[in-house]
Design an enzyme around this catalytic site. Structure first.
Site, mmCIF file in Angstrom:
data_model
loop_
_atom_site.group_PDB
_atom_site.id
_atom_site.type_symbol
_atom_site.label_atom_id
_atom_site.label_comp_id
_atom_site.label_asym_id
_atom_site.label_seq_id
_atom_site.Cartn_x
_atom_site.Cartn_y
_atom_site.Cartn_z
ATOM 1 N N HIS A 134 -10.053 2.282 9.615
ATOM 2 C CA HIS A 134 -10.069 2.896 8.203
ATOM 3 C C HIS A 134 -10.550 4.446 8.409
ATOM 4 O O HIS A 134 -10.802 4.897 9.621
ATOM 5 C CB HIS A 134 -11.027 2.504 7.795
ATOM 6 C CG HIS A 134 -12.336 2.737 7.658
ATOM 7 N ND1 HIS A 134 -14.258 1.894 7.578
ATOM 8 C CD2 HIS A 134 -13.154 3.611 8.240
ATOM 9 C CE1 HIS A 134 -14.457 2.533 7.623
ATOM 10 N NE2 HIS A 134 -14.492 4.415 7.580
ATOM 11 N N ASN B 248 -13.037 0.335 13.004
ATOM 12 C CA ASN B 248 -12.244 -0.646 12.627
ATOM 13 C C ASN B 248 -10.382 0.013 12.082
ATOM 14 O O ASN B 248 -9.639 -0.474 11.645
ATOM 15 C CB ASN B 248 -12.430 -1.271 11.270
ATOM 16 C CG ASN B 248 -12.860 -0.956 9.922
ATOM 17 O OD1 ASN B 248 -11.964 0.670 9.916
ATOM 18 N ND2 ASN B 248 -13.279 -1.894 9.251
ATOM 19 N N GLU C 65 -9.683 0.282 3.680
ATOM 20 C CA GLU C 65 -10.047 -1.127 5.070
ATOM 21 C C GLU C 65 -9.224 -1.626 5.115
ATOM 22 O O GLU C 65 -7.706 -1.894 4.278
ATOM 23 C CB GLU C 65 -11.496 -1.894 4.530
ATOM 24 C CG GLU C 65 -12.532 -0.987 3.840
ATOM 25 C CD GLU C 65 -13.044 -0.709 5.267
ATOM 26 O OE1 GLU C 65 -12.297 -0.921 6.116
ATOM 27 O OE2 GLU C 65 -14.770 -0.634 4.878
ATOM 28 N N ASP D 282 -13.768 10.011 0.252
ATOM 29 C CA ASP D 282 -14.689 8.642 -0.502
ATOM 30 C C ASP D 282 -16.003 9.855 -0.922
ATOM 31 O O ASP D 282 -16.029 9.949 -1.041
ATOM 32 C CB ASP D 282 -14.499 7.684 0.065
ATOM 33 C CG ASP D 282 -14.729 7.886 1.014
ATOM 34 O OD1 ASP D 282 -14.801 9.584 1.982
ATOM 35 O OD2 ASP D 282 -14.608 7.709 2.543
#
Ligand code: GLP
Length: 242
Positions: free
Chosen positions: A138, A136, A143, A67
């Site tokens: 991801h 979280n 996400e 990413d």
């Protein structure tokens, strides 16, 4: 899923470096997928050290990063490209033309995502994809959401993710871009082998949910459960709830 638990974060990182070294030895032209974040820093340092010692050769390898921030030039101090130069590329013998990082400053970001998918396909797909995990849940920058994109795409970053990445942008979450480009969940799950490194207590809950919980787009890492070749490298702290 193969789960390996190590006494310390350093040992887990060394084991991941071993795993990459083995992949390179078995197949010098291996196609690697690579993560950023704090977690893989020690594994990259170990790979640089082994390369300097003459034990690891990247000369025929190809890499694709997971990413990149949108609107951030590759030369920007906070870009993942800069991170990779500092932590890995600058210290090993990877050929420049075999390094692939999404260009967050490309004039047409959607076209950049398409180009990236095509480049991965042209390389024959990713053999070994290293992953970190966001607190979280991801993966890359996929996400938690009601839907997950399959292919490389633009994504809106969660506020918690922007806070987690603030250090790259002078410590101010407001300076972290609101958008990023990321391999999609399909891109990730198409890799032949997935190697996820997670360390520290902060990751324990999402690791537990990723390994034991239901499949849910609200925890993208839960989709690791459907892949046939996943290796988890954890320190005791990250594995404490398993
Ligand atoms: C970042 C990256 C992820 C990384 C994750 C965890 O935002 N996009 O690829 O795995 O967050 O980062 P850290 O290792 O710093 O906890």
């Amino acid at each position: 899923m193969e789960i390996r638990v190590f006494d310390s974060a350093d040992e887990a990182a060394r084991a991941v470096a071993d795993r990459v070294a083995r992949a390179l030895a078995e197949r010098p032209s291996v196609v690697l997928g690579l993560p950023t974040g704090r977690t893989p820093v020690a594994a990259y340092a170990e790979l640089r050290r082994r390369h300097a010692a003459g034990d690891v050769d990247f000369s025929r390898a190809t890499t694709f990063n997971l990413d990149e921030f949108a609107g951030v030039h590759p030369s920007h101090a906070g870009s993942f490209r800069t991170y990779m130069e500092r932590h890995l590329f600058g210290g090993v013998n990877i050929r420049r033309d075999r390094i692939h990082v999404l260009d967050g400053a490309a004039p047409d970001l959607d076209a950049e995502c398409e180009r990236y998918e095509d480049a991965i396909a042209a390389a024959g797909g990713i053999d070994l994809l290293l992953l970190g995990i966001g607190a979280n849940g991801h993966l890359g920058f996929n996400e938690p959401a009601a839907e997950l994109a399959a292919r490389t795409h633009r994504v809106r970053l969660a506020e918690s993710t922007r806070r987690d990445n603030a250090a790259l942008f002078g410590g101010d979450p407001a300076c972290v871009p609101r958008e990023a480009l990321s391999m999609g969940m399909g891109t990730i799950l198409k890799a032949s082998t997935l190697v996820l490194l997670a360390t520290g207590e902060r990751k324990a809950r999402c690791i537990e949910r990723a390994v034991r919980g239901p499949l849910t787009t609200h925890l993208p890492a839960s989709f690791l459960q459907v892949h046939r070749s996943v290796e988890l490298y954890l320190d005791r702290a990250a594995a404490v709830l398993l």
